[in-house]
Design an enzyme around this catalytic site. Sequence first.
Site, PDB file in Angstrom:
ATOM      1  CE  LYS A  22     -18.438  89.768  99.132  1.00 41.81           C
ATOM      2  NZ  LYS A  22     -18.153  89.197 100.463  1.00 41.81           N
ATOM      3  NE  ARG A  92     -16.769  85.790 109.766  1.00 42.39           N
ATOM      4  CZ  ARG A  92     -16.238  85.668 110.962  1.00 42.39           C
ATOM      5  NH1 ARG A  92     -15.168  84.924 111.136  1.00 42.39           N
ATOM      6  NH2 ARG A  92     -16.754  86.277 111.987  1.00 42.39           N
ATOM      7  CB  CYS A 116     -11.091  88.597 103.052  1.00 40.69           C
ATOM      8  SG  CYS A 116     -11.611  88.740 101.341  1.00 40.69           S
ATOM      9  N   PRO A 122     -13.009  86.388 114.950  1.00 45.08           N
ATOM     10  CG  PRO A 122     -13.116  87.334 117.077  1.00 45.08           C
ATOM     11  CD  PRO A 122     -12.648  87.609 115.681  1.00 45.08           C
ATOM     12  CG  ASP A 124     -16.149  86.165 120.422  1.00 48.76           C
ATOM     13  OD1 ASP A 124     -16.198  86.504 119.222  1.00 48.76           O
ATOM     14  OD2 ASP A 124     -15.819  86.956 121.318  1.00 48.76           O
ATOM     15  CB  ILE A 326     -14.426  97.002 111.149  1.00 50.62           C
ATOM     16  CG1 ILE A 326     -15.280  98.270 111.003  1.00 50.62           C
ATOM     17  CG2 ILE A 326     -15.292  95.747 111.291  1.00 50.62           C
ATOM     18  CD1 ILE A 326     -16.290  98.519 112.069  1.00 50.62           C
ATOM     19  NE  ARG A 396     -13.718  85.178  98.485  1.00 51.98           N
ATOM     20  CZ  ARG A 396     -13.412  84.908  99.737  1.00 51.98           C
ATOM     21  NH1 ARG A 396     -12.172  84.739 100.088  1.00 51.98           N
ATOM     22  NH2 ARG A 396     -14.357  84.804 100.634  1.00 51.98           N
TER      23      ARG A 396
HETATM   24  N1  EPU Z   1     -16.487  89.919 115.678  1.00 46.64           N
HETATM   25  C1  EPU Z   1     -16.118  89.323 116.866  1.00 46.64           C
HETATM   26  N2  EPU Z   1     -16.757  88.168 117.220  1.00 46.64           N
HETATM   27  C2  EPU Z   1     -17.719  87.606 116.452  1.00 46.64           C
HETATM   28  C3  EPU Z   1     -18.083  88.223 115.248  1.00 46.64           C
HETATM   29  C4  EPU Z   1     -17.445  89.394 114.882  1.00 46.64           C
HETATM   30  O1  EPU Z   1     -15.251  89.808 117.577  1.00 46.64           O
HETATM   31  O2  EPU Z   1     -18.249  86.562 116.824  1.00 46.64           O
HETATM   32  C5  EPU Z   1     -15.806  91.170 115.291  1.00 46.64           C
HETATM   33  C6  EPU Z   1     -14.995  90.991 113.998  1.00 46.64           C
HETATM   34  O3  EPU Z   1     -13.739  90.433 114.241  1.00 46.64           O
HETATM   35  C7  EPU Z   1     -14.930  92.414 113.481  1.00 46.64           C
HETATM   36  C8  EPU Z   1     -16.279  92.989 113.925  1.00 46.64           C
HETATM   37  O4  EPU Z   1     -16.767  92.138 114.944  1.00 46.64           O
HETATM   38  O5  EPU Z   1     -13.900  93.079 114.152  1.00 46.64           O
HETATM   39  C9  EPU Z   1     -17.312  93.083 112.825  1.00 46.64           C
HETATM   40  O6  EPU Z   1     -17.425  91.847 112.171  1.00 46.64           O
HETATM   41  P1  EPU Z   1     -18.781  91.373 111.515  1.00 46.64           P
HETATM   42  O7  EPU Z   1     -19.238  90.154 112.224  1.00 46.64           O
HETATM   43  O8  EPU Z   1     -19.715  92.531 111.425  1.00 46.64           O
HETATM   44  O9  EPU Z   1     -18.282  90.973 110.074  1.00 46.64           O
HETATM   45  P2  EPU Z   1     -18.728  89.716 109.222  1.00 46.64           P
HETATM   46  O10 EPU Z   1     -20.165  89.460 109.427  1.00 46.64           O
HETATM   47  O11 EPU Z   1     -17.770  88.614 109.419  1.00 46.64           O
HETATM   48  C10 EPU Z   1     -19.551  91.052 107.161  1.00 46.64           C
HETATM   49  C11 EPU Z   1     -19.181  91.086 105.722  1.00 46.64           C
HETATM   50  C12 EPU Z   1     -17.847  91.754 105.561  1.00 46.64           C
HETATM   51  C13 EPU Z   1     -17.910  93.154 106.149  1.00 46.64           C
HETATM   52  C14 EPU Z   1     -18.395  93.105 107.597  1.00 46.64           C
HETATM   53  C15 EPU Z   1     -18.595  94.464 108.211  1.00 46.64           C
HETATM   54  C16 EPU Z   1     -20.179  89.086 104.844  1.00 46.64           C
HETATM   55  C17 EPU Z   1     -19.991  87.787 104.200  1.00 46.64           C
HETATM   56  N3  EPU Z   1     -19.104  89.738 105.195  1.00 46.64           N
HETATM   57  O12 EPU Z   1     -18.533  90.293 107.784  1.00 46.64           O
HETATM   58  O13 EPU Z   1     -17.620  91.832 104.163  1.00 46.64           O
HETATM   59  O14 EPU Z   1     -16.644  93.723 106.094  1.00 46.64           O
HETATM   60  O15 EPU Z   1     -19.625  92.371 107.692  1.00 46.64           O
HETATM   61  O16 EPU Z   1     -19.532  95.182 107.499  1.00 46.64           O
HETATM   62  O17 EPU Z   1     -21.301  89.543 104.980  1.00 46.64           O
HETATM   63  C18 EPU Z   1     -16.358  91.854 102.192  1.00 46.64           C
HETATM   64  O18 EPU Z   1     -17.426  91.833 101.561  1.00 46.64           O
HETATM   65  O19 EPU Z   1     -15.245  92.090 101.654  1.00 46.64           O
HETATM   66  C19 EPU Z   1     -16.374  91.628 103.634  1.00 46.64           C
HETATM   67  C20 EPU Z   1     -15.301  91.292 104.338  1.00 46.64           C
END
Ligand code: EPU
Length: 432
Positions: A22, A92, A116, A122, A124, A326, A396
Amino acid sequence: MNVFRIQGGYPLNGEVPIGGSKNATLAILSAVLMAKGETVLTNFPNIRDVEVKLQLLEKFGVRVEREGATVRIDATHLNGYEADEESVRPIRTSFYLLGPLLARQGKARLPAPGGCKIGTRPVDFHLKGLNLMGANVELNGGVYEGQVSQLRGATIYLDFPSAGATQHLMTTAALADGITVIENAAVEPEVQILAHFLQAIGANIEGAGTSTITIQGVRELRGREFRLPEDRIQAATYLMMGAATRGDVTVKGVLPAFQTALVSKLVEAGAHCEEGHDWVRVWADRRLTGIRVKTMPYPGFPTDIQQPMAALLAAADGQSVIEETIYEARVGHISELNRMGARMRIEGRSTLIEGVPALQGAIVEAPDLRGGAALVLAGLAAEGETIVKNIYWIDRGYEALEDNLAALGGTIERVSQAEWEASHSAYETRLN
Ligand code: EPU
C-alpha cells in the site's frame, strides 16, 4: 456498510499470498505525475486507498487504465493543478502530489490531507523542503497553494526521519535544477522502493536506504514498467494472527529482512520462526508471554503493527508494555479491546497491558486501519463471536482479508450491517 462477523478460537494454518505494498504504491502514484509516457505498474494492490488515489490522478488529466493487477498510467497530458476537498481528504498521500504538480506545472492548489486519525500529522517538513527548493507554498483557508518558476536543488535537513517527507521531497527533487541532499532521511523500505521506481523512470538518486539521499535533477522522466513489491505490514499482520491463534502461518513473496523486528519480538514472546529467501513462517504451540515493545522508525519495530501486537499481547501471560514513539494518538483500539475483556490502560505514550487468560467476542468498531486489523486479530483469537463495525477502515489497506483468513481456517465473513442488525435485533427480542 458492512461488518465482519468472526467466530473465534480456530487456529490459522497455512500459506498466505501477500499483495502489493500500500504505502509504496501510494508514494509511486505521486511520482507517476513526474513522467511523460506510459508507466505500467504490476502486482498492483486491490485496496481502497490506492483506488482513491487513482481517481484523484484522473482529475488532473492523467490517463488511468486498470486490468486486474496491472495499471497503466500516462501523465503526459497533465492539465490540472487543483483538487477539491472531497477528493483529497480521504488519504494522507494526496499531499505528496503538491511537489510533482509544482515540478510539472509550476503551480498547485490542494486542500489539507486526511488519513487515519492517529495523531496531528503535521506537514511542516514537506513545506520546509519545498520552500528551500524555491517554491512558495502557503496555507490559505485550509488549502495549500504553491507556485514556483523553476525548482532548484537544496540541502534539506529533516528534524525527524519522516517517510512521507523523504518520499515527497526525493520525488520533487528529481526534476529540480541541480543537486538536492536530504539529511536525516527515512530509511523505510518504501523509500527504497520509490527510489528504485524513480531510477527506473530516469531519475538520478543515490543513497536511498541511508540517512543521506542525494538527487541530481534531470530534465525529463519517462514512464516505464515496474513491479510493486509485496506489503510488509499486511505480511506482519498475518504472522501475528497465526501466533495469536496458536496456529502456523507462512507469508509468501516477502523479504524476511523487513520482518526482523517483528519476528524477534514474537520469538521473545515464545513463538517460533523459520524463514527462507522470500517467505517467513511463524507458529506458536503454547500461550505467549508478555513483552516490552517500542515503536521506532525502520529498522525498529513498525508503528503500523503496534495495534495488532497489543491485541496479541492482550491474552498473553503476564504484563506487557507498548511504547508508541511515532504517533501521539494511535490508541483507538484500546477501548475496543477492553470491551473484549482486555485489561489495557494508557500511561503517557505507553499502553500497559495486563494479560488475561482469553479475550471474549464482542461488538466493536474499527477506529482506523491498523486498529481495525487489531480487532480482527482479537476476534480470531477470542472465545465466541465478534462483530467488527466500520470495516471500511480495514478495506483501505488489507487486500482480500476475509478470503485469506478463511483459506487459513479462520471463520470470518463480511455481512451487510443492515442484515446483521436485523438478525441481531431479532435475536435480542427472542432473549427478552
Ligand atoms: N511529521 C512531522 N512533520 C512532517 C511529517 C511528519 O512532524 O512534516 C511527524 C509525524 O507527525 C510523525 C512522524 O513525523 O510523528 C513520522 O511520520 P511520517 O511522515 O514518517 O509518516 P507518514 O509518511 O505520514 C507513513 C505511512 C504510515 C506509517 C508512517 C511511519 C503512508 C501513506 N503512510 O506515514 O502508514 O505509519 O509512514 O512508518 O506511507 C498505515 O499504513 O497505517 C500508516 C499510517
